[in-house]
Design a protein around this motif. Structure first.
Motif, short mmCIF file in Angstrom:
data_model
loop_
_atom_site.label_atom_id
_atom_site.label_comp_id
_atom_site.label_asym_id
_atom_site.label_seq_id
_atom_site.Cartn_x
_atom_site.Cartn_y
_atom_site.Cartn_z
N ALA A 170 -10.23 -7.01 -3.07
CA ALA A 170 -9.98 -8.09 -4.02
C ALA A 170 -9.05 -9.10 -3.36
CB ALA A 170 -9.35 -7.56 -5.31
N SER A 221 -8.99 -8.10 -13.08
CA SER A 221 -10.06 -8.83 -12.42
C SER A 221 -10.54 -9.98 -13.28
CB SER A 221 -11.24 -7.90 -12.11
OG SER A 221 -12.33 -8.65 -11.60
N GLU A 223 -13.25 -11.72 -12.13
CA GLU A 223 -14.52 -11.97 -11.46
C GLU A 223 -15.48 -12.69 -12.40
OE1 GLU A 223 -17.93 -9.53 -8.89
OE2 GLU A 223 -16.37 -8.44 -10.01
#
Length: 254
Positions: A170, A221, A223
């Protein structure tokens, strides 16, 4: 979880964007009809964050004037804090200047990163540890990415630009939440590191890397959500495209 305070680190000039930043700091670059920092403030205010401290340095008077205008536009309490050492210290020093403002739960945000309001909401909703790092996930990472190694439960083990590809899963987008004991843990670590000979040369995420060895540091996250770091000329083009999209959507309408 609610967080009402944010600290934006905007002391630098943004020399990698010269000549664009010859006379204005990076945070005042105009994108989609408003400044970079105005987009940041809009995303924070949309999530109930109304106490915002902007740490300034290069051309501080221009940022101070603009912060006053943002206060008038949003009604949020937007204050500036001048870092007189911005030319000789990296952003660990900027955090040290702002340490007294780390007095309760807060979000810290790099002054060169545009984030959507959904990202701010995702971070606040995802807080489970005293320190939470917002991360994105990509297929591969370049040398300039602030790379992260985290486990399956989302706990951060390492963070830094020099992580090797096998250890990277990440990248930090430069926005973190500090809650509960998090502000005091971070504040104390920053103070300890600034007392060392190389403290002024450190990035503040080095402090997070050290803290992660002995305390739980979580990740969230984002994303698939929209953000853009503005470091190089090509980043300006990408940020202009992103903010033009937001304008077309009527997001954060003035």
């Amino acid at each position: 979880m609610t967080i009402s305070k944010a600290i934006i680190l905007s002391a630098g000039q943004g020399s990698r964007l010269l000549p664009l930043t010859r006379d204005i700091p990076k945070c005042l670059i105009e994108l989609g009809g408003r400044s970079l920092i105005s987009w940041q403030v809009a995303a924070l205010v949309a999530n109930g964050i109304r106490d915002i401290v902007v740490v300034t340095g290069f051309r501080t008077e221009r940022v101070e004037d603009h912060a006053l205008q943002l206060y008038r536009d949003t009604g949020a309490r937007i204050r500036t804090l001048f870092n007189p050492f911005f030319q000789v210290a990296d952003n660990l020093g900027t955090c040290w200047i702002a340490r007294e403002e780390m007095d309760r739960d807060f979000i810290i945000l790099n002054g060169d990163t545009i984030v959507s309001d959904e990202i701010v909401a995702r971070l606040i909703d995802g807080v489970k540890e005293p320190i939470t790092v917002t991360v994105d996930v990509k297929a591969d990472y370049d040398d300039d990415d602030m790379k992260v190694n985290r486990d399956a439960e989302g706990r951060l083990h390492q963070i830094g630009k020099r992580l090797l590809p096998p250890d990277t899963n990440a990248e930090s987008i430069g926005m973190l939440a500090f809650t509960g004991d998090g502000p005091s843990i971070f504040r104390n670590q920053v103070d300890q590191m600034m007392r060392t000979p190389d403290g002024v040369e450190r990035w503040y995420l080095r402090a997070i890397d050290v803290i992660a060895k002995g305390n739980r540091v979580g990740t969230v996250s984002i994303e698939g959500l929209e953000w853009q770091e503005v470091d190089f000329p090509q980043d300006v083009e990408a940020a202009e495209a992103l903010t033009a999209k937001w304008v077309a959507e009527g997001r954060y309408a003035k």
